[in-house]
Write an enzyme that holds these catalytic residues in place. Structure first.
Site, short mmCIF file in Angstrom:
data_model
loop_
_atom_site.label_atom_id
_atom_site.label_comp_id
_atom_site.label_asym_id
_atom_site.label_seq_id
_atom_site.Cartn_x
_atom_site.Cartn_y
_atom_site.Cartn_z
N LYS A 192 0.83 -1.20 0.00
CA LYS A 192 0.00 0.00 0.00
C LYS A 192 0.86 1.25 0.00
O LYS A 192 1.51 1.58 0.98
CB LYS A 192 -0.94 0.04 1.21
N GLU A 266 9.83 0.54 10.57
CA GLU A 266 10.91 1.51 10.34
C GLU A 266 10.28 2.88 10.55
O GLU A 266 9.47 3.31 9.74
CB GLU A 266 11.45 1.30 8.92
N CYS A 300 13.67 9.89 7.23
CA CYS A 300 13.58 9.33 8.58
C CYS A 300 14.90 9.47 9.31
O CYS A 300 14.93 9.68 10.51
CB CYS A 300 13.10 7.90 8.54
N GLU A 399 10.40 15.01 16.07
CA GLU A 399 10.72 14.88 14.65
C GLU A 399 9.89 15.91 13.87
O GLU A 399 8.67 15.92 13.95
CB GLU A 399 10.36 13.47 14.16
P1 NAI Z 1 1.83 7.96 8.55
O1 NAI Z 1 2.62 7.08 9.44
O2 NAI Z 1 0.43 8.28 8.95
O3 NAI Z 1 1.78 7.34 7.07
C1 NAI Z 1 2.70 6.41 6.52
C2 NAI Z 1 1.94 5.31 5.80
O4 NAI Z 1 1.11 4.62 6.71
C3 NAI Z 1 1.01 5.79 4.69
O5 NAI Z 1 0.99 4.83 3.67
C4 NAI Z 1 -0.35 5.83 5.39
O6 NAI Z 1 -1.44 5.70 4.51
C5 NAI Z 1 -0.25 4.62 6.29
N1 NAI Z 1 -1.08 4.66 7.48
C6 NAI Z 1 -1.52 5.74 8.18
N2 NAI Z 1 -2.24 5.35 9.24
C7 NAI Z 1 -2.28 4.00 9.23
C8 NAI Z 1 -2.87 3.01 10.08
N3 NAI Z 1 -3.57 3.35 11.17
N4 NAI Z 1 -2.71 1.70 9.76
C9 NAI Z 1 -1.98 1.34 8.68
N5 NAI Z 1 -1.42 2.23 7.83
C10 NAI Z 1 -1.56 3.55 8.11
O7 NAI Z 1 2.65 9.29 8.36
P2 NAI Z 1 2.10 10.73 7.88
O8 NAI Z 1 0.84 11.04 8.62
O9 NAI Z 1 2.05 10.76 6.43
O10 NAI Z 1 3.26 11.67 8.39
C11 NAI Z 1 3.30 12.07 9.77
C12 NAI Z 1 4.69 12.09 10.31
O11 NAI Z 1 5.21 10.77 10.27
C13 NAI Z 1 5.69 12.89 9.52
O12 NAI Z 1 5.66 14.24 9.88
C14 NAI Z 1 6.97 12.23 9.93
O13 NAI Z 1 7.38 12.73 11.18
C15 NAI Z 1 6.60 10.78 10.09
N6 NAI Z 1 6.95 9.98 8.90
C16 NAI Z 1 8.07 9.20 8.94
C17 NAI Z 1 8.47 8.50 7.83
C18 NAI Z 1 9.69 7.66 7.84
O14 NAI Z 1 10.32 7.49 6.80
N7 NAI Z 1 10.06 7.06 8.94
C19 NAI Z 1 7.75 8.60 6.56
C20 NAI Z 1 6.53 9.38 6.63
C21 NAI Z 1 6.19 10.05 7.76
#
Ligand code: NAI
Ligand code: MG
Length: 495
Positions: A192, A266, A300, A399
């Site tokens: 996804k 991760e 990240c 972060e």
């Molecule tokens: P998120 O963690 O909500 O989204 C990442 C992925 O998870 C997307 O594909 C999203 O659709 C999916 N997702 C969201 N909620 C979910 C759930 N309950 N169950 C399963 N999948 C789910 O991150 P978001 O809201 O886009 O960004 C928020 C913060 O997260 C950013 O400001 C950053 O700090 C962090 N982040 C860290 C990343 C990394 O590479 N470690 C990448 C993206 C965001």
């Protein structure tokens, strides 16, 4: 500020978009959501919709997982390691042949400069090639028993059907980090992509179909967080792999714990980057700039807490401020751009909120801090540098995931190691020095999944990546990355 729009796209990329709204790729078929729902993917350089994509719900997730199960027990399960190896290599070649188009779609959808997007696609190719080699090298061991006449050995078997959820910062590369070990080990998956950046995964699914990877082996389900949650909740999923926020990682980890699904996470970071007094300062300034501002800080393992020895603090801070002020901010598709927009209105608001918090808490803005003139609805943020912050301030603890660097002075090695480790995270750390013995000593003291010495962010498909503490569970890349997709079976025979 210059502008560039989807009109700047090459013919193949335009043709991809002209194929119409994106659908799911399930069991080798291109399908709409069961309930017909769609969502828009937005160009972060303009705030305007690029196209629509199918929004997956629980019924679509169930259908995709069933297709993955069928392939696992059927055609893909019966595909030999050498055949799998060939198909992974073929996918690498297909991606390489379409590098320009994939990079354009990535740049349009995510906002990153086209040159960097090309680098991501090239890294995806290397990653697949590395894993093509592993498909034929997954071996067990014979185990020596003290008792006589025993033959004991281990087998490594694919864990089964995976649910893989990827973020928006490196959409294609993160999808490939997830898919490559699945294909090498003989698992199947439902992938996804993030709702902010679904395009490159949709194009990738076309290439997966084109190279002849059997239907159902890789399914691509587009949608948002609720789609991801519906996917994780499918009872027939054996393993979940997630990259994204620590908050969602905790939620997924808890769910998997209840059902004892295998899980790797991760997650986020607030990584310390330490400049020692004997560092090559020019190199350290350049490297520390890239450590944070690369990909507009949306990484990240961004080096977001910069510790500089107080004797050199002013020089390093002014070098960085100068570089930040000179950076060309603009749309990813503009060849002049060095720093693209952040990915979404939500992230823009979040990053600006952190900048406001830094000011309110009394930190000093030495570069940036605003939205550049001429943003015209795009989600641009000036490269921003804070000085005069304390370790306790929000900007130094949380972060930010945007182009906001916090510089902090220190006086001695023990002190800086303790402060570097004083965080819930533990993804990466950096050390700049000419004294390699000190560097390795400090590397041993830092709680981080990866420590960079005189570089920031180097990696290879063979080098493991992942976090200590709240930065995650498990490692991706390298041979250890494959273990997350393998069950170990011990066979014991009394002869
Ligand atoms: P998120 O963690 O909500 O989204 C990442 C992925 O998870 C997307 O594909 C999203 O659709 C999916 N997702 C969201 N909620 C979910 C759930 N309950 N169950 C399963 N999948 C789910 O991150 P978001 O809201 O886009 O960004 C928020 C913060 O997260 C950013 O400001 C950053 O700090 C962090 N982040 C860290 C990343 C990394 O590479 N470690 C990448 C993206 C965001
Ligand atoms: Mg979210």
């Amino acid at each position: 500020m210059a502008t560039a729009t989807a009109d700047a796209l090459s013919k193949p990329a335009q043709e991809f978009l002209a194929r119409g709204p994106g659908r799911h790729f399930i069991g080798g078929e291109w399908v709409e959501s069961a309930d017909g729902r769609m969502f828009e993917t937005i160009d972060p350089a303009t705030g305007e919709a690029i196209t629509e994509m199918a929004l997956g719900g629980p019924e679509d997730a169930a259908r995709a997982v069933a297709a993955a199960r069928e392939a696992f027990e059927g055609k893909w399960g019966a595909t030999s390691p050498s055949k799998r190896s060939g198909l992974i290599w073929a996918l690498a070649e297909a991606i390489k042949a379409n590098l320009g188009e994939l990079a354009e779609l990535e740049s349009l959808d995510n906002g990153k400069p086209l040159g960097y997007a090309k680098g991501d696609v090239a890294a995806a190719v290397s990653h697949l090639r590395y894993h093509a080699g592993w498909a034929t090298k997954i071996e067990g061991e014979t185990i020596p028993f003290s008792a006589p006449d025993v033959l004991a050995y281990t087998r490594k078997e694919p864990v089964g059907v995976c649910a893989q959820i990827v973020p928006w910062n490196f959409p294609l590369l993160m999808a490939i980090w997830k898919l490559a070990p699945v294909l090498a080990t003989g698992c199947t998956t439902v992938l996804k992509p993030a709702e902010q950046t679904p395009l490159s995964a949709a194009r990738l699914a076309e290439l997966i179909e084109e190279v002849g990877i059997p239907a159902g082996t890789v399914n691509v389900l587009s949608g948002d967080g609720a789609t991801g949650a519906a996917l994780v909740g499918q009872p027939d999923v054996d393993k979940v792999a997630f990259t994204g926020s620590t908050a969602v990682g905790r939620e997924i980890g808890a769910k998997c714990g209840r059902e004892l699904k295998r899980v790797t996470l991760e997650l986020g970071g607030k990584s310390p980057n330490i400049v020692l007094p004997d560092a090559d300062l020019e190199l350290a300034i350049k490297g520390s700039y890239e450590a944070l501002y690369f990909n507009t800080g949306q990484v990240c393992n961004a080096g977001s807490r910069l510790f500089v020895h107080s004797s050199q603090y002013d020089e390093v801070v002014s070098g960085l401020a100068e570089a930040a002020k000179a950076a060309r901010v603009g749309p990813g598709l503009d060849p002049e751009t060095e720093l693209g927009p952040v990915v979404s209105a939500e992230q823009h608001e979040r990053v600006m909120g952190y900048i406001a918090a830094g000011r309110d808490d009394g930190a000093e803005l030495v570069a940036g801090g605003g939205t550049p003139d001429g943003s015209n609805g795009g989600y641009f943020v000036e490269p921003t540098l804070f000085s005069g912050a304390t370790d306790e301030m929000k900007v130094a603890r949380e972060e930010i995931f945007g182009p906001v660097l916090v510089a902090l002075p220190y006086d001695d090695l023990e002190e800086v190691a303790a402060r570097a480790n004083d965080t819930e995270y533990g993804l990466a750390a950096g050390i700049w020095t000419r004294d390699l013995s000190k560097a390795h000593k400090l590397a041993g003291m830092l709680q981080a999944g990866v420590v960079y010495i005189n570089n920031w962010g180097m990696g290879d498909p063979a080098s493991p990546f992942g976090g200590f503490k709240a930065s995650g569970i498990g490692r991706e890349r390298g041979h250890v990355g494959l273990d997350a997709y393998l069950e170990l079976k011990t066979v014991i025979a009394q002869l």
